[in-house]
Design a protein around this motif. Structure first.
Motif, mmCIF file in Angstrom:
data_model
loop_
_atom_site.group_PDB
_atom_site.id
_atom_site.type_symbol
_atom_site.label_atom_id
_atom_site.label_comp_id
_atom_site.label_asym_id
_atom_site.label_seq_id
_atom_site.Cartn_x
_atom_site.Cartn_y
_atom_site.Cartn_z
ATOM 1 N N ARG A 68 0.832 -1.130 0.047
ATOM 2 C CA ARG A 68 0.095 -0.038 -0.214
ATOM 3 C C ARG A 68 0.979 1.245 -0.011
ATOM 4 N NH1 ARG A 68 -1.086 2.875 4.364
ATOM 5 N NH2 ARG A 68 -0.542 1.377 5.719
ATOM 6 N N ILE A 69 1.845 1.267 0.880
ATOM 7 C CA ILE A 69 2.814 2.415 1.038
ATOM 8 C C ILE A 69 3.418 2.757 -0.379
ATOM 9 C CG2 ILE A 69 4.810 3.283 2.234
ATOM 10 C CD1 ILE A 69 3.663 2.085 4.726
ATOM 11 N N LEU A 70 4.088 1.592 -0.897
ATOM 12 C CA LEU A 70 4.870 2.002 -2.171
ATOM 13 C C LEU A 70 4.108 1.947 -3.371
ATOM 14 C CD1 LEU A 70 7.755 -0.270 -0.993
ATOM 15 C CD2 LEU A 70 7.433 1.990 -0.858
ATOM 16 N N ALA A 71 2.743 1.747 -3.442
ATOM 17 C CA ALA A 71 1.944 1.533 -4.472
ATOM 18 C C ALA A 71 1.863 2.946 -5.165
ATOM 19 C CB ALA A 71 0.530 1.110 -4.186
ATOM 20 N N PRO A 72 1.969 3.006 -6.452
ATOM 21 C CA PRO A 72 1.400 4.528 -7.395
ATOM 22 C C PRO A 72 0.386 4.939 -6.907
ATOM 23 C CG PRO A 72 2.228 2.502 -9.187
ATOM 24 C CD PRO A 72 1.817 1.909 -7.560
ATOM 25 N N ARG A 73 0.482 6.229 -6.819
ATOM 26 C CA ARG A 73 -0.839 6.831 -6.348
ATOM 27 C C ARG A 73 -1.110 8.054 -7.437
ATOM 28 N NH1 ARG A 73 1.402 5.823 -1.647
ATOM 29 N NH2 ARG A 73 0.644 6.173 0.388
ATOM 30 N N ARG A 74 -2.229 8.195 -7.492
ATOM 31 C CA ARG A 74 -3.005 9.229 -8.717
ATOM 32 C C ARG A 74 -2.937 10.497 -7.802
ATOM 33 N NH1 ARG A 74 -8.455 9.900 -11.586
ATOM 34 N NH2 ARG A 74 -7.927 11.560 -13.180
ATOM 35 N N VAL A 75 -2.320 11.416 -8.733
ATOM 36 C CA VAL A 75 -2.162 13.007 -8.246
ATOM 37 C C VAL A 75 -3.331 13.568 -8.732
ATOM 38 C CG1 VAL A 75 -0.748 14.883 -8.142
ATOM 39 C CG2 VAL A 75 0.231 12.693 -8.354
ATOM 40 N N GLY A 76 -4.051 14.220 -7.935
ATOM 41 C CA GLY A 76 -5.371 15.164 -7.993
ATOM 42 C C GLY A 76 -5.093 16.608 -8.347
ATOM 43 N N GLY A 77 -6.104 17.267 -8.215
ATOM 44 C CA GLY A 77 -6.045 18.783 -8.043
ATOM 45 C C GLY A 77 -5.384 19.392 -9.454
ATOM 46 N N ALA A 78 -5.644 18.674 -10.623
ATOM 47 C CA ALA A 78 -4.984 19.485 -11.665
ATOM 48 C C ALA A 78 -5.795 20.895 -12.094
ATOM 49 C CB ALA A 78 -5.237 18.488 -12.785
ATOM 50 N N TRP A 135 -7.537 23.675 -14.371
ATOM 51 C CA TRP A 135 -8.869 23.584 -15.552
ATOM 52 C C TRP A 135 -8.156 23.161 -16.776
ATOM 53 C CZ3 TRP A 135 -8.981 26.725 -19.504
ATOM 54 C CH2 TRP A 135 -8.246 27.961 -19.396
ATOM 55 N N TRP A 136 -7.193 23.855 -17.084
ATOM 56 C CA TRP A 136 -6.322 23.828 -18.539
ATOM 57 C C TRP A 136 -5.710 22.427 -18.593
ATOM 58 C CZ3 TRP A 136 -3.999 27.025 -14.785
ATOM 59 C CH2 TRP A 136 -3.038 26.705 -14.436
ATOM 60 N N MET A 137 -5.592 21.379 -17.565
ATOM 61 C CA MET A 137 -5.194 20.300 -17.920
ATOM 62 C C MET A 137 -6.214 18.946 -17.742
ATOM 63 S SD MET A 137 -1.687 20.176 -15.343
ATOM 64 C CE MET A 137 -0.735 19.062 -16.178
ATOM 65 N N LEU A 138 -7.539 19.636 -18.222
ATOM 66 C CA LEU A 138 -8.817 18.832 -18.200
ATOM 67 C C LEU A 138 -8.153 17.460 -18.888
ATOM 68 C CD1 LEU A 138 -11.773 18.454 -17.384
ATOM 69 C CD2 LEU A 138 -12.395 19.828 -19.391
ATOM 70 N N GLY A 139 -8.883 16.374 -18.249
ATOM 71 C CA GLY A 139 -8.901 15.122 -18.984
ATOM 72 C C GLY A 139 -7.364 14.540 -18.832
ATOM 73 N N GLN A 140 -6.384 15.234 -18.279
ATOM 74 C CA GLN A 140 -4.942 14.302 -17.982
ATOM 75 C C GLN A 140 -4.967 13.837 -16.670
ATOM 76 O OE1 GLN A 140 -1.770 17.008 -18.482
ATOM 77 N NE2 GLN A 140 -2.518 17.823 -20.246
ATOM 78 N N LYS A 141 -4.488 12.686 -16.566
ATOM 79 C CA LYS A 141 -4.320 11.839 -15.302
ATOM 80 C C LYS A 141 -2.663 12.009 -15.114
ATOM 81 C CE LYS A 141 -7.928 8.923 -15.965
ATOM 82 N NZ LYS A 141 -8.482 7.549 -16.423
ATOM 83 N N HIS A 142 -2.523 11.961 -13.888
ATOM 84 C CA HIS A 142 -0.938 12.058 -13.566
ATOM 85 C C HIS A 142 -0.934 11.242 -12.236
ATOM 86 C CE1 HIS A 142 0.002 15.577 -15.694
ATOM 87 N NE2 HIS A 142 -1.108 15.948 -15.695
ATOM 88 N N TRP A 143 0.459 10.491 -12.317
ATOM 89 C CA TRP A 143 0.545 9.239 -11.008
ATOM 90 C C TRP A 143 1.852 9.930 -10.552
ATOM 91 C CZ3 TRP A 143 -2.709 5.833 -9.907
ATOM 92 C CH2 TRP A 143 -3.783 5.438 -10.750
ATOM 93 N N SER A 144 1.961 9.597 -9.229
ATOM 94 C CA SER A 144 3.109 9.576 -8.307
ATOM 95 C C SER A 144 3.685 8.342 -7.996
ATOM 96 C CB SER A 144 2.998 10.237 -7.225
ATOM 97 O OG SER A 144 4.032 10.141 -5.953
ATOM 98 N N TYR A 145 5.025 8.101 -8.340
ATOM 99 C CA TYR A 145 5.497 6.547 -8.284
ATOM 100 C C TYR A 145 6.696 6.801 -7.230
ATOM 101 C CZ TYR A 145 3.113 5.008 -12.162
ATOM 102 O OH TYR A 145 2.390 4.882 -13.445
#
Length: 185
Positions: free
Chosen positions: A62-72, A74-84
């Motif tokens: 759980r601790i080392l799993a990739p995490r989705r980064v939220g809070g983008a 408005w101009w990044m609408l539709g993009q998904k970002h992850w933290s590894y």
């Protein structure tokens, strides 16, 4: 290449089994190094280390799993970002003497479970017990088919720590001790 988390979890389990199987050797070594009574070695060093290894196995995924980064914005609408979370590389653990199995063992487990190659500089005050602990960690690497050089060890002398820091490059250094020595590091 990053070692798979499943292999690192297998290492933590093998390391724990070896600690439990060689408890007698560890309990004999600590009093020779430090004069601590056997009951103190079992309750304050070995039990804490075994508990920590179990906790890491239960929670590392759980601790080392990739995490989705939220809070983008408005101009990044539709993009998904992850933290590894990736290994930092080479970690030097300059071991302390007062809880020679628990502190070194937990620091070693955290480094290896995170996927790092770890160099241990044992304390000059607890060389026997920490040598056995590093030996158990390396045996567990072999059992799990991991590179044995994921855990290496230096001499248990004051000079060895200074020499390592001057000669070699480390991506992270773990040190528990005085503020004065910490500033030097």
């Amino acid at each position: 290449p990053v070692t798979p988390l499943s292999a690192r979890m297998a290492w933590a389990a093998a390391f724990e089994r070896r600690i439990v199987a060689r408890e007698h050797d560890l309990v004999e070594a600590v009093p020779v190094d430090l004069g601590k009574p056997a009951w103190e070695t079992v309750t304050q060093d070995i039990m804490g280390l075994v508990t920590s290894l179990r906790w890491h196995r239960a929670n590392a995924g759980r601790i080392l799993a990739p995490r989705r980064v939220g809070g983008a914005p408005w101009w990044m609408l539709g993009q998904k970002h992850w933290s590894y979370r990736l290994p930092v590389g080479r970690v030097l653990v300059i071991a302390t003497w007062n809880y020679p199995l628990q502190l070194l063992g937990i620091q070693l487990a955290q480094s290896v479970v995170a996927g790092n190659h770890t160099v241990v500089k044992p304390s000059e005050r607890a060389p026997r017990s920490q040598r056995i602990l590093v030996e158990l960690a390396r045996e567990a690497l072999v059992e799990c088919g991991l590179p044995v050089d994921m855990v290496t060890s230096a001499e248990a002398t004051r000079e060895a720590g200074r020499d390592l820091l001057e000669r070699e490059r480390f991506d992270h250094v773990v040190f528990t001790g005085s503020t004065a020595v910490g500033r030097e590091i």
